[in-house]
Design a protein around this motif. Structure first.
Motif, PDB file in Angstrom:
ATOM      1  N   ALA A 131       0.845  -0.851   0.322  1.00 49.65           N
ATOM      2  CA  ALA A 131       0.266  -0.191   0.234  1.00 49.65           C
ATOM      3  C   ALA A 131       1.542   1.287  -0.067  1.00 49.65           C
ATOM      4  O   ALA A 131       2.031   1.444   0.693  1.00 49.65           O
ATOM      5  CB  ALA A 131      -0.825   0.414   1.085  1.00 49.65           C
ATOM      6  N   VAL A 132       0.602   1.825  -0.722  1.00 45.78           N
ATOM      7  CA  VAL A 132       1.171   3.131  -1.233  1.00 45.78           C
ATOM      8  C   VAL A 132       0.236   4.262  -0.072  1.00 45.78           C
ATOM      9  O   VAL A 132      -0.578   4.564  -1.430  1.00 45.78           O
ATOM     10  CB  VAL A 132       1.505   3.882  -2.352  1.00 45.78           C
ATOM     11  CG1 VAL A 132       2.361   5.271  -2.629  1.00 45.78           C
ATOM     12  CG2 VAL A 132       2.844   2.782  -2.631  1.00 45.78           C
ATOM     13  N   LEU A 182       3.791   7.628   1.436  1.00 40.82           N
ATOM     14  CA  LEU A 182       3.849   9.127   1.046  1.00 40.82           C
ATOM     15  C   LEU A 182       3.290  10.203   1.615  1.00 40.82           C
ATOM     16  O   LEU A 182       2.707  10.131   0.790  1.00 40.82           O
ATOM     17  CB  LEU A 182       4.274   8.170  -0.363  1.00 40.82           C
ATOM     18  CG  LEU A 182       4.643   9.331  -1.290  1.00 40.82           C
ATOM     19  CD1 LEU A 182       6.770   9.882  -1.243  1.00 40.82           C
ATOM     20  CD2 LEU A 182       4.577   9.176  -2.688  1.00 40.82           C
ATOM     21  N   SER A 183       4.197  11.082   2.554  1.00 40.90           N
ATOM     22  CA  SER A 183       3.873  11.597   2.607  1.00 40.90           C
ATOM     23  C   SER A 183       3.988  13.456   2.107  1.00 40.90           C
ATOM     24  O   SER A 183       5.379  13.680   1.506  1.00 40.90           O
ATOM     25  CB  SER A 183       3.343  12.513   4.036  1.00 40.90           C
ATOM     26  OG  SER A 183       3.335  11.151   4.801  1.00 40.90           O
ATOM     27  N   HIS A 184       3.134  14.165   1.521  1.00 42.54           N
ATOM     28  CA  HIS A 184       3.275  15.736   1.618  1.00 42.54           C
ATOM     29  C   HIS A 184       3.563  16.912   2.939  1.00 42.54           C
ATOM     30  O   HIS A 184       2.608  16.300   3.468  1.00 42.54           O
ATOM     31  CB  HIS A 184       2.486  16.292   0.261  1.00 42.54           C
ATOM     32  CG  HIS A 184       3.101  17.583   0.362  1.00 42.54           C
ATOM     33  ND1 HIS A 184       1.773  18.986  -0.290  1.00 42.54           N
ATOM     34  CD2 HIS A 184       4.056  18.284  -0.230  1.00 42.54           C
ATOM     35  CE1 HIS A 184       2.191  19.776  -0.108  1.00 42.54           C
ATOM     36  NE2 HIS A 184       3.142  19.905  -0.014  1.00 42.54           N
ATOM     37  N   PHE A 185       4.671  17.253   2.776  1.00 44.03           N
ATOM     38  CA  PHE A 185       4.740  18.021   4.453  1.00 44.03           C
ATOM     39  C   PHE A 185       4.245  19.121   4.214  1.00 44.03           C
ATOM     40  O   PHE A 185       4.549  19.879   2.589  1.00 44.03           O
ATOM     41  CB  PHE A 185       5.705  18.295   5.066  1.00 44.03           C
ATOM     42  CG  PHE A 185       6.206  18.146   6.126  1.00 44.03           C
ATOM     43  CD1 PHE A 185       6.243  17.990   7.256  1.00 44.03           C
ATOM     44  CD2 PHE A 185       6.744  20.218   6.090  1.00 44.03           C
ATOM     45  CE1 PHE A 185       5.937  19.071   8.457  1.00 44.03           C
ATOM     46  CE2 PHE A 185       6.917  20.596   7.250  1.00 44.03           C
ATOM     47  CZ  PHE A 185       6.938  20.145   8.026  1.00 44.03           C
ATOM     48  N   LYS A 186       3.408  19.982   4.882  1.00 45.47           N
ATOM     49  CA  LYS A 186       2.924  20.181   4.584  1.00 45.47           C
ATOM     50  C   LYS A 186       2.027  21.137   5.994  1.00 45.47           C
ATOM     51  O   LYS A 186       2.089  20.826   6.887  1.00 45.47           O
ATOM     52  CB  LYS A 186       1.650  21.226   3.344  1.00 45.47           C
ATOM     53  CG  LYS A 186       0.193  20.461   3.661  1.00 45.47           C
ATOM     54  CD  LYS A 186       1.179  18.728   3.562  1.00 45.47           C
ATOM     55  CE  LYS A 186      -0.707  18.353   4.199  1.00 45.47           C
ATOM     56  NZ  LYS A 186      -0.224  16.690   3.888  1.00 45.47           N
ATOM     57  N   GLY A 187       1.625  22.895   6.094  1.00 45.37           N
ATOM     58  CA  GLY A 187       0.577  23.327   6.916  1.00 45.37           C
ATOM     59  C   GLY A 187      -0.700  22.373   7.348  1.00 45.37           C
ATOM     60  O   GLY A 187      -1.116  21.720   6.533  1.00 45.37           O
ATOM     61  N   VAL A 210       7.844  14.839   1.432  1.00 48.41           N
ATOM     62  CA  VAL A 210       7.989  15.451   0.096  1.00 48.41           C
ATOM     63  C   VAL A 210       8.195  17.274   1.261  1.00 48.41           C
ATOM     64  O   VAL A 210       6.534  16.800   1.202  1.00 48.41           O
ATOM     65  CB  VAL A 210       7.328  15.272  -1.017  1.00 48.41           C
ATOM     66  CG1 VAL A 210       8.251  15.936  -2.280  1.00 48.41           C
ATOM     67  CG2 VAL A 210       8.105  13.778  -1.482  1.00 48.41           C
ATOM     68  N   ALA A 211       9.002  17.564   1.146  1.00 46.05           N
ATOM     69  CA  ALA A 211       8.580  19.077   1.666  1.00 46.05           C
ATOM     70  C   ALA A 211       8.530  19.853   0.425  1.00 46.05           C
ATOM     71  O   ALA A 211       9.506  21.009   0.294  1.00 46.05           O
ATOM     72  CB  ALA A 211       9.899  18.934   2.943  1.00 46.05           C
TER      73      ALA A 211
END
Length: 321
Positions: free
Chosen positions: A65-66, A164-169, A237-238
């Protein structure tokens, strides 16, 4: 004779001092060795996503799982399929999501799959909306807010999870990273409400304290981590560092530059490294993201996550480029 005694004494003092320094240095090296490693590559490319995955030394095997955000319709900051395609294919993964609990364009399976298609995800891999056929409970060990997490019924079918995360606020949590991605992200629609209400309801978000909400997120993340054991890893991914989440249909534009790709086997260390890099950035635009994090007491999730034993806020940062 006195001169000889003095020389011997000085030699002994020097030896003791040198030994003490060496012991202290050895102790520091041992402590560093025990810290979780967070890998970083500043250049955000498809090849580097695969490179940082391989650096972790843990192979994604079996049915993979992604977990990522397919992005709310109208939004544009989510991780682009063209960026992640090579990694998803490297692990032969299925992109997994659960329906939202706030309405919008991903609150039911048909609309959610349409959003995933429109955003280009179905073109690179199968997409599974994991609560399309219901939900299951994962136990929470040692929680003070919830005894179980509610996740999509398809989730236990997977052998390995690539987070697999998009780092953000984030408007409510302060920031979104690995912990949010495996707590609210893997929770079913009702499970999302369960977390937001700090375990009070599956139909009403209620009005829990901010600390209780963040702690419940950490407890839900613990349920997933305990379920997976060693069959999980975390890549963030920042980039497109908006103060708003990808669940927002009209997020604010980013006001600071991209940071890079980070990865770890410890989600707490990974999230802490991402926030540390925001704070230490020379980019003046960081003030907006820092304000978003701190105004929501966002760092508390890391404090509590460490307290309940799912990771460390101390880490060793290893830059690969």
């Amino acid at each position: 004779m006195k001169k000889l005694i003095g020389i011997v004494t000085m030699a002994l003092i020097t030896l003791a001092t040198s030994t003490g320094c060496a012991n202290a240095q050895d102790q520091k090296m041992d402590e560093k060795k025990d810290l979780p490693k967070v890998y970083m590559i500043k250049d955000i490319t498809s090849d580097n996503l695969v490179k940082i995955y391989k650096a972790l030394g843990r192979n994604a095997e079996g049915k993979v799982a992604v977990k990522l955000s397919t992005g709310e319709p109208g939004g544009h900051n989510y991780l682009q399929p063209s960026l992640i395609e090579e990694l998803v294919k490297e692990v032969d993964g299925t992109i997994v999501e659960c329906n939202t609990a706030y309405g919008g364009g991903r609150s039911n399976t048909a609309d959610h799959l349409k959003a995933a298609e429109d955003h280009g995800f179905t073109a690179i891999a199968p997409v599974d909306i994991m609560d399309a056929e219901g939900e299951v409970r994962l136990p929470v060990k040692g929680g003070k807010h919830i005894d179980y997490d509610i996740v999509g019924s398809h989730y236990p079918n997977y052998d390995f999870t690539v987070v697999l995360s998009h780092f953000k606020g984030h408007a409510m949590a302060g920031f979104g990273g690995a912990l949010k991605n495996i707590s609210i992200g893997i929770a079913s629609s009702a499970g999302k409400t369960w977390i937001h209400s700090a375990g009070e309801s599956t139909t009403d978000w209620g009005s829990p304290s901010q600390e209780d909400f963040l702690e419940t997120m950490a407890e839900a993340a613990k349920a997933v981590i305990d379920h997976c054991g060693d069959n999980i890893l975390y890549i963030s991914v920042a980039n497109n560092l908006s103060v708003d989440c990808d669940c927002d249909s009209s997020p604010a534009d980013p006001q600071m530059g991209d940071i890079g790709i980070l990865a770890s086997l410890d989600p707490v260390a990974l999230d802490k490294a991402c926030t540390d890099l925001v704070r230490s950035s020379d980019d003046h635009g960081k003030i907006h993201l820092i304000e978003r994090i701190d105004s929501r007491h966002g760092m508390h999730i890391l404090e509590y996550a460490e307290q309940i034993g799912i990771g460390s806020r101390k880490y060793e940062l290893i830059v690969l480029d």
